[in-house]
Design a protein around this motif. Sequence first.
Motif, PDB file in Angstrom:
ATOM      1  N   VAL A 313       0.840  -1.204   0.000  1.00 32.47           N
ATOM      2  CA  VAL A 313       0.000   0.000   0.000  1.00 32.47           C
ATOM      3  C   VAL A 313       0.876   1.254   0.000  1.00 32.47           C
ATOM      4  CG1 VAL A 313      -1.708   1.323   1.302  1.00 32.47           C
ATOM      5  CG2 VAL A 313      -1.918  -1.171   1.147  1.00 32.47           C
ATOM      6  N   ILE A 314       1.883   1.278   0.874  1.00 32.35           N
ATOM      7  CA  ILE A 314       2.784   2.430   0.937  1.00 32.35           C
ATOM      8  C   ILE A 314       3.570   2.569  -0.360  1.00 32.35           C
ATOM      9  CG2 ILE A 314       4.832   3.368   2.096  1.00 32.35           C
ATOM     10  CD1 ILE A 314       3.782   2.075   4.677  1.00 32.35           C
ATOM     11  N   GLY A 315       4.056   1.444  -0.900  1.00 34.20           N
ATOM     12  CA  GLY A 315       4.796   1.475  -2.158  1.00 34.20           C
ATOM     13  C   GLY A 315       3.956   1.996  -3.304  1.00 34.20           C
ATOM     14  N   ALA A 316       2.686   1.588  -3.355  1.00 39.42           N
ATOM     15  CA  ALA A 316       1.784   2.055  -4.419  1.00 39.42           C
ATOM     16  C   ALA A 316       1.547   3.556  -4.315  1.00 39.42           C
ATOM     17  CB  ALA A 316       0.459   1.305  -4.348  1.00 39.42           C
ATOM     18  N   MET A 317       1.319   4.045  -3.093  1.00 35.44           N
ATOM     19  CA  MET A 317       1.091   5.474  -2.904  1.00 35.44           C
ATOM     20  C   MET A 317       2.327   6.284  -3.275  1.00 35.44           C
ATOM     21  SD  MET A 317      -1.986   6.135  -2.070  1.00 35.44           S
ATOM     22  CE  MET A 317      -3.477   5.342  -1.445  1.00 35.44           C
ATOM     23  N   LEU A 318       3.495   5.835  -2.842  1.00 39.56           N
ATOM     24  CA  LEU A 318       4.734   6.541  -3.170  1.00 39.56           C
ATOM     25  C   LEU A 318       4.986   6.536  -4.673  1.00 39.56           C
ATOM     26  CD1 LEU A 318       7.148   5.336  -0.329  1.00 39.56           C
ATOM     27  CD2 LEU A 318       6.117   7.589  -0.596  1.00 39.56           C
ATOM     28  N   PHE A 319       4.732   5.399  -5.313  1.00 38.64           N
ATOM     29  CA  PHE A 319       4.938   5.285  -6.755  1.00 38.64           C
ATOM     30  C   PHE A 319       4.052   6.266  -7.510  1.00 38.64           C
ATOM     31  CE2 PHE A 319       3.841   3.528 -10.897  1.00 38.64           C
ATOM     32  CZ  PHE A 319       5.085   3.200 -11.421  1.00 38.64           C
ATOM     33  N   VAL A 320       2.772   6.303  -7.170  1.00 35.19           N
ATOM     34  CA  VAL A 320       1.821   7.166  -7.877  1.00 35.19           C
ATOM     35  C   VAL A 320       2.092   8.636  -7.572  1.00 35.19           C
ATOM     36  CG1 VAL A 320      -0.606   7.815  -8.072  1.00 35.19           C
ATOM     37  CG2 VAL A 320       0.030   5.401  -8.010  1.00 35.19           C
ATOM     38  N   PHE A 321       2.268   8.968  -6.306  1.00 32.00           N
ATOM     39  CA  PHE A 321       2.458  10.371  -5.934  1.00 32.00           C
ATOM     40  C   PHE A 321       3.754  10.926  -6.518  1.00 32.00           C
ATOM     41  CE2 PHE A 321      -1.043   9.810  -3.200  1.00 32.00           C
ATOM     42  CZ  PHE A 321      -1.458  11.069  -2.773  1.00 32.00           C
ATOM     43  N   ALA A 322       4.837  10.127  -6.475  1.00 32.46           N
ATOM     44  CA  ALA A 322       6.115  10.619  -6.987  1.00 32.46           C
ATOM     45  C   ALA A 322       6.103  10.749  -8.499  1.00 32.46           C
ATOM     46  CB  ALA A 322       7.250   9.692  -6.544  1.00 32.46           C
ATOM     47  N   SER A 323       5.578   9.730  -9.197  1.00 31.12           N
ATOM     48  CA  SER A 323       5.631   9.733 -10.658  1.00 31.12           C
ATOM     49  C   SER A 323       4.584  10.643 -11.289  1.00 31.12           C
ATOM     50  CB  SER A 323       5.453   8.310 -11.193  1.00 31.12           C
ATOM     51  OG  SER A 323       4.205   7.777 -10.789  1.00 31.12           O
ATOM     52  N   MET A 324       3.421  10.797 -10.626  1.00 25.88           N
ATOM     53  CA  MET A 324       2.315  11.544 -11.231  1.00 25.88           C
ATOM     54  C   MET A 324       2.161  12.966 -10.704  1.00 25.88           C
ATOM     55  SD  MET A 324       1.149   9.426 -13.402  1.00 25.88           S
ATOM     56  CE  MET A 324      -0.319  10.321 -13.873  1.00 25.88           C
ATOM     57  N   TRP A 325       2.726  13.256  -9.510  1.00 26.65           N
ATOM     58  CA  TRP A 325       2.437  14.560  -8.911  1.00 26.65           C
ATOM     59  C   TRP A 325       3.683  15.276  -8.413  1.00 26.65           C
ATOM     60  CZ3 TRP A 325      -0.089  15.652  -3.554  1.00 26.65           C
ATOM     61  CH2 TRP A 325      -0.443  17.007  -3.478  1.00 26.65           C
ATOM     62  N   TRP A 326       4.402  14.691  -7.460  1.00 28.03           N
ATOM     63  CA  TRP A 326       5.494  15.418  -6.811  1.00 28.03           C
ATOM     64  C   TRP A 326       6.582  15.854  -7.787  1.00 28.03           C
ATOM     65  CZ3 TRP A 326       5.763  11.304  -2.376  1.00 28.03           C
ATOM     66  CH2 TRP A 326       4.695  11.538  -1.503  1.00 28.03           C
ATOM     67  N   LEU A 327       6.898  15.006  -8.764  1.00 28.71           N
ATOM     68  CA  LEU A 327       7.974  15.327  -9.710  1.00 28.71           C
ATOM     69  C   LEU A 327       7.451  15.910 -11.020  1.00 28.71           C
ATOM     70  CD1 LEU A 327      10.202  12.141  -9.225  1.00 28.71           C
ATOM     71  CD2 LEU A 327      10.398  14.360  -8.101  1.00 28.71           C
ATOM     72  N   ARG A 328       6.171  16.213 -11.049  1.00 26.11           N
ATOM     73  CA  ARG A 328       5.552  16.707 -12.287  1.00 26.11           C
ATOM     74  C   ARG A 328       6.177  18.023 -12.743  1.00 26.11           C
ATOM     75  NH1 ARG A 328       0.603  14.980 -14.166  1.00 26.11           N
ATOM     76  NH2 ARG A 328      -0.402  16.273 -15.748  1.00 26.11           N
ATOM     77  N   GLY A 329       6.598  18.855 -11.782  1.00 27.03           N
ATOM     78  CA  GLY A 329       7.169  20.147 -12.121  1.00 27.03           C
ATOM     79  C   GLY A 329       8.453  20.061 -12.915  1.00 27.03           C
ATOM     80  N   LEU A 330       9.137  18.918 -12.866  1.00 27.50           N
ATOM     81  CA  LEU A 330      10.367  18.767 -13.640  1.00 27.50           C
ATOM     82  C   LEU A 330      10.094  18.741 -15.140  1.00 27.50           C
ATOM     83  CD1 LEU A 330      12.183  16.087 -11.457  1.00 27.50           C
ATOM     84  CD2 LEU A 330      12.626  18.540 -11.556  1.00 27.50           C
ATOM     85  N   ASP A 331       8.857  18.444 -15.540  1.00 23.88           N
ATOM     86  CA  ASP A 331       8.483  18.429 -16.953  1.00 23.88           C
ATOM     87  C   ASP A 331       7.628  19.626 -17.345  1.00 23.88           C
ATOM     88  OD1 ASP A 331       9.837  16.131 -17.408  1.00 23.88           O
ATOM     89  OD2 ASP A 331       8.090  14.818 -17.436  1.00 23.88           O
ATOM     90  N   SER A 332       6.796  20.093 -16.438  1.00 22.97           N
ATOM     91  CA  SER A 332       5.773  21.068 -16.831  1.00 22.97           C
ATOM     92  C   SER A 332       5.910  22.425 -16.161  1.00 22.97           C
ATOM     93  CB  SER A 332       4.380  20.489 -16.519  1.00 22.97           C
ATOM     94  OG  SER A 332       4.278  20.155 -15.155  1.00 22.97           O
TER      95      SER A 332
END
Length: 409
Positions: A313-332
Amino acid sequence: MNGINSTKKISTKTLTIIVLLVAFFISLIILEQVIGPTDRMNMLLVSLRQGSIFALLAVAMNLLNGFTGLFSLGHAGFMLIGATTYALFSIPLAQRTDVFLWFSDSYLIRTSFPEVLGNAIGGPGMIMGMLIAITLAGLITAVFAFLVGLPVLRMRSDYLAIATLGFAEIIRALIMWQGLGTLTNAGNPLRMFTRHVDLNITIGGQTFGLITFTLALLSAICIFVIILLVSSSYGRAFKAIREDDIAAEAMGINLFKHKQLSFCISSFFVGIGGALLAIFMGTVAPIQFRAAMTYEFLLIVVLGGIGSVSGSVIGAMLFVFASMWWLRGLDSGAFLGLERITIFGFNIGERVFVSGFRLVVFSVIIMCVVLFFRRGLLGDKELPYYVKKLKDTIVTRIIRKEKAGVSDG
């Protein structure tokens, strides 16, 4: 006396977990009313929805790969079956000719559970219809898993992984086959079915969002059932097979029966997760469910800890939040303090933007986690174990400081 104290401790622990869960779901409802669809923080809700579904899918894979020790790579194929089944039984009758463009006169399934029950009962009927379609998606996926498991579960280790991966590709090819077009739409996208926007309710002309709450609640219920299964005698048999199948068989455990049971149960919840993913995405197409999707969930399981439900559960949340939201600013662009990476070109003043840089950073983070946490973030333990360990450490340090203070005095 010890028994009474033990019972009190268990009751207090259970009550604490229940209170935390209730508070979490209430906060989801409040957040969905406060954050609008165009709000910048709407990505929080989107990440929570996708993270909840990914958590269920990761836990279902962990049940098979982590708790039973069967290395299967057929996740994406079973997700596709669940998503396709849900879509087929949720498209309103009037919309089917628009969806089945090449098979508008000969499509086979002409039933939409949300539509039928919605017309009969109203809003609650539509929700009941969705639940029936989701459950049916899980059951049909389990039937396919049973048939696939008959030949492949007699294999071991790498051969089982290759066989399940091959069957996943076969399933995807069958759904895209023109000969089954009247049933599956031959790989053309399935759309216009009942999806997450239909989970909002309108009272007195005001719309209240329940999308995030509903998806998270359904995922939580399924994960809770898997936890009960792992804690049962069947779960102990699964773990025994994982540790040493020869010793487990010597103890009287029917290896093939329990492997088949684990395979079918895991696939049942994968099918439900596929249906929830269809609700979240809004369209279902075989091209979305490639083998790479299986590898993502395998990464999540390894990241959280093989054999740990809370780790998945923790791994899934970290995976989604990091790849889809937290690091989004590096592209957009600038977001959460992170700036888009730019490189000066050869010509003066020219700037070349590096797209996809967040994936590079995310990959580096994953590599660091794997290097420093060889068994995943939680290993094969659950979150309460580490909470108790932290509590004991804090109490021990406080006692030592108190003793040191007394001795100095």
